[in-house]
Design an enzyme around this catalytic site. Structure first.
Site, PDB file in Angstrom:
ATOM      1  N   ASP A  67       0.862  -1.180   0.000  1.00  0.00           N
ATOM      2  CA  ASP A  67       0.000   0.000   0.000  1.00  0.00           C
ATOM      3  C   ASP A  67       0.900   1.232   0.000  1.00  0.00           C
ATOM      4  O   ASP A  67       1.913   1.258   0.710  1.00  0.00           O
ATOM      5  CB  ASP A  67      -0.890  -0.021   1.251  1.00  0.00           C
ATOM      6  CG  ASP A  67      -2.051   0.941   1.174  1.00  0.00           C
ATOM      7  OD1 ASP A  67      -1.848   2.080   0.697  1.00  0.00           O
ATOM      8  OD2 ASP A  67      -3.164   0.572   1.597  1.00  0.00           O
ATOM      9  N   LYS A 133     -10.116  16.611 -12.300  1.00  0.00           N
ATOM     10  CA  LYS A 133     -10.714  17.118 -11.064  1.00  0.00           C
ATOM     11  C   LYS A 133      -9.717  17.846 -10.174  1.00  0.00           C
ATOM     12  O   LYS A 133     -10.106  18.516  -9.210  1.00  0.00           O
ATOM     13  CB  LYS A 133     -11.390  15.966 -10.320  1.00  0.00           C
ATOM     14  CG  LYS A 133     -12.552  15.379 -11.109  1.00  0.00           C
ATOM     15  CD  LYS A 133     -13.056  14.078 -10.532  1.00  0.00           C
ATOM     16  CE  LYS A 133     -14.154  13.484 -11.418  1.00  0.00           C
ATOM     17  NZ  LYS A 133     -13.666  13.095 -12.757  1.00  0.00           N
ATOM     18  N   ARG A 256     -24.517  14.769  -9.102  1.00  0.00           N
ATOM     19  CA  ARG A 256     -24.126  14.157  -7.826  1.00  0.00           C
ATOM     20  C   ARG A 256     -23.286  15.129  -7.001  1.00  0.00           C
ATOM     21  O   ARG A 256     -22.681  16.048  -7.537  1.00  0.00           O
ATOM     22  CB  ARG A 256     -23.321  12.881  -8.075  1.00  0.00           C
ATOM     23  CG  ARG A 256     -24.058  11.795  -8.816  1.00  0.00           C
ATOM     24  CD  ARG A 256     -23.165  10.581  -9.010  1.00  0.00           C
ATOM     25  NE  ARG A 256     -21.930  10.917  -9.730  1.00  0.00           N
ATOM     26  CZ  ARG A 256     -20.923  10.063  -9.922  1.00  0.00           C
ATOM     27  NH1 ARG A 256     -21.002   8.846  -9.426  1.00  0.00           N
ATOM     28  NH2 ARG A 256     -19.852  10.430 -10.591  1.00  0.00           N
ATOM     29  N   GLU A 259     -19.777  16.883  -8.178  1.00  0.00           N
ATOM     30  CA  GLU A 259     -19.620  16.683  -9.620  1.00  0.00           C
ATOM     31  C   GLU A 259     -19.738  18.013 -10.362  1.00  0.00           C
ATOM     32  O   GLU A 259     -20.569  18.844 -10.025  1.00  0.00           O
ATOM     33  CB  GLU A 259     -20.688  15.710 -10.119  1.00  0.00           C
ATOM     34  CG  GLU A 259     -20.445  15.167 -11.506  1.00  0.00           C
ATOM     35  CD  GLU A 259     -21.416  14.043 -11.842  1.00  0.00           C
ATOM     36  OE1 GLU A 259     -21.002  13.094 -12.500  1.00  0.00           O
ATOM     37  OE2 GLU A 259     -22.587  14.124 -11.438  1.00  0.00           O
TER      38      GLU A 259
END
Length: 337
Positions: A67, A133, A256, A259
């Site tokens: 990870d 984004k 949403r 968004e």
């Protein structure tokens, strides 16, 4: 110092390697660069097991459970690694909104761990994947990726002269990838109306092979600190729906949380440091006057004042017919990568 293409017979590590990007990066890179090792670093043993069935007989492909939150594990995984591609992220917008601490741990803390590990283990170059984004973010996912982008840009300062070089590539939603709108529309019953968030919504359209090629270009071109944005076409959500299910009825369900109506790759604030090339744009950071460095700029042309790269004002548009042809050609893989 100038960028160099990835060397043949090198060791490459891909974080988040069992995701959509890895499904194309791995076979394409094995064919084009013939690495000595291509290490898939990810935390999902089941996805690694599934991927190993495709590449298990290839001695160049290695699997490493780990990870990016685990700094020590990254240091172990990066022994002898020459190049890193960072694709690991918590990236589903609603998931990040409702689990913000977890998103920060992976996207920000994980980026810091990887930068330190790359520098300390002598990695030559690292390219991190970003997202539309991250440009003027309105949701937590975008905010964490903006922070991550800034960290990778500044990683070049931490590494010092001759140390690991870091760059970023930025693109939007990938056509046909798992969880994206095309397989979602295709999965609905034949008589079901297609749920449309907002008829005005637009999206950039990119294929995963294009994303892989942009990463390769970054390795070849980078000096350190650049953000690469590929020129790609836009579509309206209504045209995407028409291409997926011709003649289907639609219903508006609303946007949403977190968004945007339109995707933005480059904001006006970045225009003073952005240069245009034949197939992409390059944002060069202002720190250390890098944005005025001719070695980084190369043959780029500075974009006009107030420039932005947004899906609704894009000059390049994909037609319904073109997307329908792409869907027909890729029917077997849509939603499976």
């Amino acid at each position: 110092m100038t960028g160099d293409p990835m060397e043949k017979n090198a060791s490459i590590l891909l974080t988040g390697g069992t995701g959509s990007f890895g499904s194309h990066f791995v076979p394409m890179t094995l064919e084009n660069y013939d690495p000595a090792r291509l290490i898939i670093y990810s935390r999902d043993e089941m996805k690694q097991w599934e991927m190993a069935k495709k590449f298990g007989d290839d001695p160049r492909v290695r699997f490493f459970i780990g990870d990016v939150r685990d700094r020590d594990r990254l240091y172990r995984a990066l022994d002898g690694v020459d190049y890193v591609v960072h694709a690991a992220a918590t990236k589903i917008v609603p998931t990040a909104e409702y689990n913000p601490f977890e998103c920060v741990k992976t996207n920000i803390n994980g980026a810091m761990n990887l930068i330190d590990a790359c520098i300390d283990k002598g990695v030559k170059q690292c390219v991190a994947l970003s997202t539309d984004k991250a440009s003027s973010p309105v949701n937590l996912y975008g905010a964490t990726k903006l922070a991550s982008d800034k960290l990778f840009v500044s990683g070049n300062s931490y590494a010092g002269a001759g140390g690991c070089r870091f760059a970023v590539v930025r693109y939007g939603n990938v056509m046909g990838s798992r969880g994206s709108v095309i397989p979602f529309f295709k999965s609905l019953p034949d008589d079901a109306p297609l749920p449309i968030t907002d008829p005005r919504m637009t999206r950039f359209m990119i294929t995963l092979p294009q994303g892989v090629e942009l990463v390769w270009h970054a390795f070849e071109d980078m000096i350190g600190g650049e953000i690469y944005v590929k020129k790609i076409p836009s579509m309206t959500i209504m045209d995407i729906a028409r291409a997926c299910v011709p003649g289907a009825e639609t219903k508006v369900v609303g946007v949403r949380p977190g968004e945007k109506l339109h995707e933005q790759m480059i904001g006006e604030e970045d225009a003073p440091h952005t240069y245009e090339y034949d197939e992409h744009y390059k944002i060069i950071p202002a720190i250390h006057n890098w944005s005025k460095d001719p070695v980084r700029i190369k043959n780029g042309v500075k974009v006009p004042e107030g420039f932005s790269y947004v899906s609704d004002t894009n000059e390049d548009w994909m037609s319904v017919e073109a997307l329908r042809d792409w869907i027909d050609e890729n029917a077997d893989t849509i939603g499976h990568f």
